[in-house]
Design a protein around this motif. Structure first.
Motif, PDB file in Angstrom:
ATOM      1  N   GLU A  13     -31.338  -5.647 -32.064  1.00  9.32           N
ATOM      2  CA  GLU A  13     -32.540  -5.236 -32.804  1.00  9.32           C
ATOM      3  C   GLU A  13     -33.652  -4.808 -31.837  1.00  9.32           C
ATOM      4  O   GLU A  13     -34.741  -5.372 -31.791  1.00  9.32           O
ATOM      5  N   TRP A  33     -36.803 -14.208 -26.450  1.00  8.60           N
ATOM      6  CA  TRP A  33     -35.467 -14.036 -27.028  1.00  8.60           C
ATOM      7  C   TRP A  33     -34.430 -14.014 -25.912  1.00  8.60           C
ATOM      8  O   TRP A  33     -34.519 -13.201 -24.992  1.00  8.60           O
ATOM      9  N   LYS A  40     -35.936  -2.604 -31.548  1.00  6.12           N
ATOM     10  CA  LYS A  40     -37.294  -2.182 -31.887  1.00  6.12           C
ATOM     11  C   LYS A  40     -38.315  -3.307 -31.912  1.00  6.12           C
ATOM     12  O   LYS A  40     -39.516  -3.068 -31.746  1.00  6.12           O
ATOM     13  N   LYS A  41     -37.875  -4.547 -32.117  1.00 10.48           N
ATOM     14  CA  LYS A  41     -38.854  -5.614 -32.304  1.00 10.48           C
ATOM     15  C   LYS A  41     -39.425  -6.171 -31.002  1.00 10.48           C
ATOM     16  O   LYS A  41     -40.387  -6.937 -31.017  1.00 10.48           O
ATOM     17  N   TYR A  42     -38.858  -5.785 -29.862  1.00 11.30           N
ATOM     18  CA  TYR A  42     -39.316  -6.366 -28.594  1.00 11.30           C
ATOM     19  C   TYR A  42     -40.420  -5.529 -27.955  1.00 11.30           C
ATOM     20  O   TYR A  42     -40.387  -4.304 -27.977  1.00 11.30           O
ATOM     21  N   ASP A  43     -41.378  -6.218 -27.354  1.00 12.96           N
ATOM     22  CA  ASP A  43     -42.452  -5.528 -26.643  1.00 12.96           C
ATOM     23  C   ASP A  43     -41.960  -4.997 -25.304  1.00 12.96           C
ATOM     24  O   ASP A  43     -42.388  -3.943 -24.856  1.00 12.96           O
ATOM     25  N   SER A  64     -33.787 -17.425 -30.294  1.00 15.68           N
ATOM     26  CA  SER A  64     -35.229 -17.268 -30.135  1.00 15.68           C
ATOM     27  C   SER A  64     -35.861 -18.595 -29.740  1.00 15.68           C
ATOM     28  O   SER A  64     -35.422 -19.662 -30.177  1.00 15.68           O
ATOM     29  N   LYS A 112     -39.941   2.194 -24.128  1.00 16.54           N
ATOM     30  CA  LYS A 112     -40.372   0.802 -23.965  1.00 16.54           C
ATOM     31  C   LYS A 112     -40.219   0.412 -22.504  1.00 16.54           C
ATOM     32  O   LYS A 112     -39.537   1.077 -21.732  1.00 16.54           O
ATOM     33  N   ASN A 161     -43.019 -10.333 -28.644  1.00 20.33           N
ATOM     34  CA  ASN A 161     -41.586 -10.619 -28.581  1.00 20.33           C
ATOM     35  C   ASN A 161     -41.035 -10.128 -27.254  1.00 20.33           C
ATOM     36  O   ASN A 161     -41.060  -8.931 -26.964  1.00 20.33           O
TER      37      ASN A 161
END
Length: 424
Positions: free
Chosen positions: A156, A136, A158-161, A124, A187, A82
């Motif tokens: 949100e 995204w 936390k969901k991204y790399d 997305s 990150k 992501n």
């Protein structure tokens, strides 16, 4: 000598130094030797997984080795990627997303491109050819609905790399503060300055007599970096790119940086998504795919008997056709890609195809057979990988052809790249 006897003699010669199935003493070093050829930042399995496979082979626990490899492949196949792309209105976010997805702006699935604020909510975009890879498009920080105090929560985080922070001018304080917050959350973030091609064109028009491309790019970079003075995040790397010419400027460097910083199990799918912008990019995609084939081959056929050259079953042939089509699609050597390229170059599709080999891999003259091609592939494989064959690493016969297909398609992709550059 009959063809069958010739095949038997040749195969016997190729594998004459091969120990029997019980003699697995050299197997771990062979496995290690093969994967050691790849730099750590380009391997698609972690060092821990590599060591685990080696240990199983050393102990002779082949079932456990197969299980570890199967688990590694399953993780690779299902690992989500992501990528968050954020920046102010008009910065080129949507164009960058389309470029990363290899989608034309006019395509039905393209991110909307415009001079007004087109990203009012999170959107997305799945990659059309690589499953589990999603980009995204995030509203810029500081927009009415996405204020700095709750921006990360609303998008949100936390969901991204990783985050790509985009600007077409300079990076503002909100974006610098966002980078600080991302770093605290452990990150990665990358500052990308777009539209440098337009800046260069404008500079050349304004100062045609003393225009210096290298100096202008340096000025653009310094202008961006000056904004980070006193920001407490040091001087980050800023990647200068053009969304319309990915092979130029810093885009290849950006891709290499993203690959290096990704988890090993996520690299394969990301590498498969890379556009064929340079021969080095094609080679990276090739190396990743070859590692994946090797792991699959080890799982399905390691320590199998020497493949008999002969008639392949209908199931084998159908599998090979699908794999060839998959590689052609992946490397942009499929019919649709060739049609687009021919249209851009204003040449007949047939003229492009004449320069390639992969479209004809499964077409044979009367005296040729798929078994004959398999024999050639075995000879080539033995020549290039003799040490591995000598230690008992055998695969089912379709894999030898699959390696050949990959080699041919990757070379065709390089031919097309050179052809595209020759038309510029």
């Amino acid at each position: 000598m009959s063809p069958q006897l010739h095949n038997t003699v040749l195969i016997s010669h190729l594998f004459s130094n091969t120990p029997n199935d019980e003699d697995n003493g050299n197997l771990p070093s062979s496995f290690t030797e093969y994967f050691r050829n790849y730099k750590a930042e380009t391997k698609i399995i972690s060092e821990e997984t590599t060591r685990s496979i080696e240990l199983c082979l050393k102990k002779g626990d082949l079932q456990r080795a197969k299980s570890v490899i199967s688990d590694a492949l399953r993780v690779i196949d299902n690992a989500p990627i992501n990528i968050a792309v954020t920046g102010e209105s008009g910065s080129g976010k949507s164009s960058l997303i389309n470029a990363l997805r290899k989608v034309k702006h006019s395509g039905g699935s393209a991110a909307e491109v415009g001079v007004i604020e087109t990203t009012m909510k999170i959107k997305s975009y799945e990659h059309p050819k690589v499953k589990n890879l999603i980009l995204w498009d995030l509203p810029g920080i500081g927009t009415p609905k996405f204020q700095p105090h709750n921006y990360l929560e609303k998008v949100e985080f936390k969901k991204y790399d990783f985050f790509i922070i985009v600007s077409s001018t300079r990076f503002k304080q909100h974006e610098i503060d966002l980078a600080k917050a991302i770093r605290i959350m452990k990150k990665n973030y990358y500052f990308v300055r777009t539209k440098v091609d337009s800046d260069l064109q404008n500079e050349e028009k304004c100062h045609p007599q003393n225009f210096d491309r290298k100096n202008t790019l340096k000025q653009i970079r310094n202008y961006c970096l000056n904004n980070f003075t006193g920001s407490n995040i040091g001087e980050p790397e800023v990647f200068l790119i053009s969304n319309y010419d990915l092979s130029d400027y810093d885009f290849p460097v950006l891709m290499d940086t993203l690959i290096k910083n990704l988890l090993a199990e996520k690299r394969h799918n990301f590498l498969l998504s890379m556009p064929n912008i340079t021969e080095a990019a094609i080679q990276k995609k090739y190396n990743s795919t070859k590692q994946y084939i090797w792991l699959n081959a080890l799982k399905d056929g390691v320590f199998a008997t020497v493949p008999v050259v002969g008639i392949l079953s209908d199931m084998d042939i159908e599998k090979l056709k699908k794999r060839l089509n998959f590689y052609q699609d992946l490397f942009g050597v499929d019919d649709e890609s060739l049609t687009f390229m021919a249209k851009d170059a204003q040449v007949p599709v047939g003229q492009l195809k004449k320069k390639l080999k992969s479209p004809y891999l499964l077409e044979f003259k009367k005296e040729e057979t798929l078994g004959g091609l398999l024999l050639k592939c075995l000879e080539k494989f033995a020549s290039a990988n003799g040490g591995l064959l000598a230690t008992g690493l055998y695969f089912t016969k379709t894999y030898y052809l699959e390696f050949h297909f990959l080699d041919t398609v990757a070379e065709d992709a390089k031919v097309l790249l050179r052809e595209a550059y020759s038309k510029k």
